[in-house]
Motif scaffolding. Structure first.
Motif, short mmCIF file in Angstrom:
data_model
loop_
_atom_site.label_atom_id
_atom_site.label_comp_id
_atom_site.label_asym_id
_atom_site.label_seq_id
_atom_site.Cartn_x
_atom_site.Cartn_y
_atom_site.Cartn_z
N GLU A 46 -6.17 0.99 0.63
CA GLU A 46 -5.36 0.19 0.05
C GLU A 46 -3.82 0.98 -0.25
O GLU A 46 -2.71 0.48 0.15
N ASP A 47 -4.05 2.15 -0.89
CA ASP A 47 -2.74 3.10 -0.96
C ASP A 47 -2.20 3.50 0.25
O ASP A 47 -0.92 3.45 0.38
N SER B 145 -0.43 0.95 1.97
CA SER B 145 0.82 0.41 1.29
C SER B 145 2.17 1.47 1.34
O SER B 145 3.14 1.21 0.84
N ILE B 146 1.84 2.74 2.28
CA ILE B 146 2.94 3.64 2.29
C ILE B 146 4.22 2.75 3.43
O ILE B 146 3.67 2.05 4.32
N TYR B 147 5.36 2.72 2.92
CA TYR B 147 6.18 2.09 3.50
C TYR B 147 7.34 3.17 4.07
O TYR B 147 7.67 2.93 5.34
N ALA B 148 7.54 4.25 3.55
CA ALA B 148 8.22 5.21 4.09
C ALA B 148 7.87 6.81 3.78
O ALA B 148 7.34 6.86 2.58
N GLN B 149 8.27 7.82 4.43
CA GLN B 149 7.69 9.26 4.07
C GLN B 149 9.12 9.85 4.51
O GLN B 149 9.74 9.41 5.46
N LYS C 78 5.42 -0.09 -0.65
CA LYS C 78 5.96 -1.42 -0.36
C LYS C 78 6.39 -1.79 -1.68
O LYS C 78 7.29 -2.71 -1.77
N ASN C 79 6.06 -1.19 -3.04
CA ASN C 79 6.85 -1.89 -4.05
C ASN C 79 8.01 -0.92 -4.71
O ASN C 79 8.42 -0.90 -5.74
N ASN C 80 8.36 0.03 -3.59
CA ASN C 80 9.43 1.06 -4.26
C ASN C 80 9.21 2.16 -4.99
O ASN C 80 9.95 2.83 -5.70
N ASN C 81 7.72 2.38 -5.14
CA ASN C 81 7.27 3.41 -5.95
C ASN C 81 7.55 4.71 -5.48
O ASN C 81 7.15 4.70 -4.15
N GLU C 82 8.11 5.73 -5.70
CA GLU C 82 8.17 6.96 -5.02
C GLU C 82 7.21 7.95 -5.52
O GLU C 82 6.76 7.99 -6.84
#
Length: 132
Positions: A50-51, A54-58, A120-124
C-alpha cells in the motif's frame, strides 16, 4: 571511491514506513582528472504494498551547499518492480565541478544525500544515507 549505505525513515509515532538501501559510486567523469566528479546511484525503496503504491513523486537530495557546482543533473529513472512485494527502484547520476579538490575532499562534500518521497496525500518522507 565506493560506499554502500542504508537508512530508515521515521514518521510521527516512530512508525517505519519506508526503508532505503542502495549503492552510490563516486568517480572521475573524465579519465585521469578530478575536475569533474560523476555520482551514480541505485536505490531501492521498500515498504508495504500500500505504501509503495501510494508514492506519487521522488526527488534526489543534493547537498545544497554545493548545488552551484552541479554540471549535469540526470538522467534519473524510477520504476516500481515486484508484483507481490512491490518496491521502488531509482537510478540516476549527477556530475559536479570538483576542480582542485582531492578524493578525500570530494568524499567529505557528501554531494548526494538521499531521496525525498511524496505520497498521494502530499506527505513527505526524507530518506538520508548513513555513510559507513
Amino acid at each position: 571511491v565506493l560506499f554502500g549505505c542504508s537508512a530508515v525513515s521515521r514518521t510521527k509515532g516512530n512508525n517505519e514506513k519506508f526503508t532505503m538501501n542502495g549503492s552510490v559510486a563516486i568517480g572521475a567523469a573524465d579519465d585521469n582528472n578530478l575536475n569533474k566528479t560523476k555520482i551514480t546511484y541505485n536505490v531501492i525503496i521498500s515498504g508495504s504494498k500500500e505504501d509503495i503504491e501510494s508514492i506519487y513523486a521522488q526527488e534526489p537530495l543534493i547537498n545544497a551547499d554545493y548545488i552551484d557546482l552541479m554540471l549535469e543533473n540526470g538522467p534519473h529513472n524510477s520504476q516500481v518492480k515486484g508484483k507481490d512485494k512491490p518496491y521502488l527502484e531509482i537510478t540516476g547520476s549527477f556530475v559536479f565541478d570538483t576542480t582542485g579538490k582531492s578524493k578525500e575532499e570530494i568524499d567529505a562534500m557528501c554531494l548526494f544525500q538521499g531521496i525525498k518521497i511524496t505520497d498521494k496525500n502530499n506527505n513527505e518522507y526524507i530518506l538520508k544515507f548513513n555513510k559507513n
